[in-house]
Design a protein around this motif. Sequence first.
Motif, PDB file in Angstrom:
ATOM      1  N   VAL A   1     -20.211   6.363  -4.831  1.00 43.28           N
ATOM      2  CA  VAL A   1     -19.857   4.966  -4.565  1.00 43.28           C
ATOM      3  C   VAL A   1     -18.348   4.806  -4.356  1.00 43.28           C
ATOM      4  O   VAL A   1     -17.917   3.987  -3.534  1.00 43.28           O
ATOM      5  N   ILE A   2     -17.550   5.606  -5.073  1.00 42.87           N
ATOM      6  CA  ILE A   2     -16.093   5.450  -4.937  1.00 42.87           C
ATOM      7  C   ILE A   2     -15.659   5.755  -3.498  1.00 42.87           C
ATOM      8  O   ILE A   2     -14.682   5.212  -2.985  1.00 42.87           O
ATOM      9  N   MET A   3     -16.448   6.632  -2.821  1.00 41.47           N
ATOM     10  CA  MET A   3     -16.117   6.952  -1.427  1.00 41.47           C
ATOM     11  C   MET A   3     -16.463   5.793  -0.490  1.00 41.47           C
ATOM     12  O   MET A   3     -16.091   5.802   0.673  1.00 41.47           O
ATOM     13  N   MET A   4     -17.219   4.810  -1.007  1.00 39.59           N
ATOM     14  CA  MET A   4     -17.609   3.690  -0.144  1.00 39.59           C
ATOM     15  C   MET A   4     -16.682   2.484  -0.281  1.00 39.59           C
ATOM     16  O   MET A   4     -16.825   1.512   0.443  1.00 39.59           O
ATOM     17  N   PHE A   5     -15.755   2.537  -1.257  1.00 37.15           N
ATOM     18  CA  PHE A   5     -14.775   1.454  -1.395  1.00 37.15           C
ATOM     19  C   PHE A   5     -13.741   1.590  -0.280  1.00 37.15           C
ATOM     20  O   PHE A   5     -13.114   2.635  -0.136  1.00 37.15           O
ATOM     21  N   ASN A   6     -13.559   0.532   0.474  1.00 42.38           N
ATOM     22  CA  ASN A   6     -12.491   0.544   1.479  1.00 42.38           C
ATOM     23  C   ASN A   6     -11.187   0.143   0.799  1.00 42.38           C
ATOM     24  O   ASN A   6     -11.112  -0.934   0.215  1.00 42.38           O
ATOM     25  N   VAL A   7     -10.188   0.996   0.861  1.00 45.10           N
ATOM     26  CA  VAL A   7      -8.905   0.698   0.238  1.00 45.10           C
ATOM     27  C   VAL A   7      -7.907   0.328   1.330  1.00 45.10           C
ATOM     28  O   VAL A   7      -7.711   1.103   2.262  1.00 45.10           O
ATOM     29  N   PRO A   8      -7.296  -0.871   1.234  1.00 44.12           N
ATOM     30  CA  PRO A   8      -6.345  -1.268   2.273  1.00 44.12           C
ATOM     31  C   PRO A   8      -5.108  -0.371   2.263  1.00 44.12           C
ATOM     32  O   PRO A   8      -4.579  -0.063   1.200  1.00 44.12           O
ATOM     33  N   VAL A   9      -4.691   0.064   3.435  1.00 38.28           N
ATOM     34  CA  VAL A   9      -3.455   0.833   3.556  1.00 38.28           C
ATOM     35  C   VAL A   9      -2.569   0.145   4.581  1.00 38.28           C
ATOM     36  O   VAL A   9      -2.886  -0.944   5.044  1.00 38.28           O
ATOM     37  N   LEU A  10      -1.465   0.768   4.920  1.00 32.19           N
ATOM     38  CA  LEU A  10      -0.506   0.131   5.826  1.00 32.19           C
ATOM     39  C   LEU A  10      -1.125  -0.166   7.186  1.00 32.19           C
ATOM     40  O   LEU A  10      -2.037   0.529   7.628  1.00 32.19           O
TER      41      LEU A  10
ATOM     42  N   VAL B   1      -2.420  -7.234   1.642  1.00 32.44           N
ATOM     43  CA  VAL B   1      -2.818  -5.839   1.413  1.00 32.44           C
ATOM     44  C   VAL B   1      -2.646  -5.486  -0.059  1.00 32.44           C
ATOM     45  O   VAL B   1      -3.518  -4.852  -0.674  1.00 32.44           O
ATOM     46  N   HIS B   2      -1.529  -5.924  -0.646  1.00 37.11           N
ATOM     47  CA  HIS B   2      -1.236  -5.608  -2.039  1.00 37.11           C
ATOM     48  C   HIS B   2      -2.297  -6.206  -2.971  1.00 37.11           C
ATOM     49  O   HIS B   2      -2.807  -5.519  -3.864  1.00 37.11           O
ATOM     50  N   GLU B   3      -2.644  -7.478  -2.728  1.00 37.52           N
ATOM     51  CA  GLU B   3      -3.664  -8.141  -3.565  1.00 37.52           C
ATOM     52  C   GLU B   3      -5.013  -7.423  -3.440  1.00 37.52           C
ATOM     53  O   GLU B   3      -5.688  -7.168  -4.434  1.00 37.52           O
ATOM     54  N   ASN B   4      -5.378  -7.129  -2.195  1.00 36.41           N
ATOM     55  CA  ASN B   4      -6.678  -6.493  -1.966  1.00 36.41           C
ATOM     56  C   ASN B   4      -6.742  -5.120  -2.614  1.00 36.41           C
ATOM     57  O   ASN B   4      -7.751  -4.745  -3.209  1.00 36.41           O
ATOM     58  N   ARG B   5      -5.624  -4.364  -2.486  1.00 30.93           N
ATOM     59  CA  ARG B   5      -5.626  -3.016  -3.055  1.00 30.93           C
ATOM     60  C   ARG B   5      -5.747  -3.085  -4.581  1.00 30.93           C
ATOM     61  O   ARG B   5      -6.489  -2.322  -5.187  1.00 30.93           O
TER      62      ARG B   5
END
Lengths: 293, 338
Positions: free
Chosen positions: B52-61, A219-223
């Motif tokens: 486009v920034i709204m289309m980036f999936n950001v990993p969370v917990l 997760v850290h790398e991807n973020r």
Amino acid sequence: MIPALQHMGDPATRSRRGHRSLARRTADALGRAVADVLENDELASTPGLMQSLDPRVKLVSILAFAVATSLVHSLPVLLGLTLTTVAFAAASKVPLASFAAKVWSTAGFFGALLAAPAATAWITPGPVLVPLGPLSVTAPGLLIAARLVTRVAAGAGFGLLVVWTTRWTDLLRALSAVGVPELVVATLAMTQKQIMSLLRTVENMHLARESRMLSVGTVHENRGWVVERMAFVARRSMKTADDVYDAMLARGFDGHMPSLAALRTRAADWGWLLTSAAVCALALGIDRMVFPL
Amino acid sequence: MHIPDGYLGPQTYAVLDAALIPVWMIAGSKVKQALKAKQVPLMALAAAFSFVIMMFNVPVLGGSTGHAVGATLIAILLGPWAACISVSIALVIQALVFGDGGITAIGANVLNMAVIMPFVGYYVYRLASGDAPGHGRRIVASGIGAFLGIVTAAIAAGVEFGLQPLLAHTATGQPLYAPYPLSVAVPAMAIEHLLFFGPLEAAVTMGIVAVLAKQDSALVEMKPASKPLRWLWAGFAALVLLTPVGVLAPGTAWGEWGADELRRTLGFVPAGLEKVGGLWTAAVPDYAPAFIANPFVGYLVAAVLGSAAVIGVTWALGRLLSGKERTAPPTPPSGRQP
């Protein structure tokens, strides 16, 4: 017709649980967004009821339907308006399964999720229809939830009809014709082109990462990677703006935006406008007189 | 946060749609003054970036993903008025091309995400970053601005939802649009943004500002404090001076009753509440300093003391987190405006 934007899952970048990598999921979503826009343009170019209308007339009539939908309170009339969107879609040769799925996924599903607690005794007390303790479904609660979901679905249906049956260039012409300043129309036109360009860029970034990865990454790398790529897109956007302006100057831009070609209404357009006004008035009349609150 | 058609009644969306016309006119005028003819491609690219920034999936917990809105980030890069126009255009395209967000609700969506979010985010960023020349404090300030920007926008959306049962209902009180009262809608919107979307927005904004500061620092440089920030301080001082008006309001805020009031109202005090109620004795209970007899003056003094404490702690935290960076004063870039 539609470029190869649908990507097959590669087992190498699946996690142990079989989930696709973040890069693959995002690339797929971006590819779908680009494909949706291209499909919309294709659908808008096919012959059909809504496609044959002057875009200004279509915009005004659909806005009238959206406003009428927001003013109607009775469930039967709201259901009637929802069915009207389906009838318009069918007459415009819009694939009904896709239309229903899109309306449900964008509005109905979230509307239902949001409305569900309102159907219970916890939020809306009243005669119980389904006894489940504090979460019992009550009659007035069910009516409130049904009214909300139906109104949201009808509103989304009318909105989708504009999106799916109008080419972007025609929509810009309609906006220009109804008094939106040329500068705003030009910015909208340029924005749509740049969105498509940036979507492609971002999709390629994700695909490039996907092709280089041996595992799904932490997760850290991807973020960290995502944030860095966002910063790259920000820098590229600012730089491209300068390049686009230089290109405009090189082509003789003198600060004035050329007007888009004029539109011409036909008798059928006026007929449609009058019919739409009559249907909206009828819906409101039935709502107020036959089903008063 | 994109509100579809059907949630807001005509009394709300008509007012919000109409109110945005002058806002857009002022924004257009401000941007035109600062950016001249270059505004069209710059606004278009900023709007495209916002989309486009709204289309980036950001990993969370937990393996899930979310997305940022980026309004505060664009305000930091281009200024709040330019951000207002860019995010507005992105929202209009989302509604008209992608069917995301309602047609009648465009006014509400623009108010929340293109007006409240960039302006709150930007001015909190300016306030928290002060005149520090280094980047460390600005990076932290961008996160605080982004967090408060999105949380404030969410609360505004909650208020818009929560007003619906009051504005439109049947004779028996059944709501005709969004069904939840303010007491449910505002906490629901606030809590999810305080706990989930706010931290995500802050982390993304901080990350991007940090990367840009390292790679292309001119993009995140800042002009010296200008009039709007001074107006912010003036408005803040006016609010502090008006705080004694609060003494005129009778009773206690709902849910903030003390043991004495509960005893008077209910006839008893719940055992658990009585047990833990006296664990902490406040230095200035009930906003009334013991050394001041006049309640109005006492309330005012409490407001000044409380505000000074909040500003002092925020300033000290900013200094601490920024690592006390001190570098040469930055050169303002040409393309941005306050």
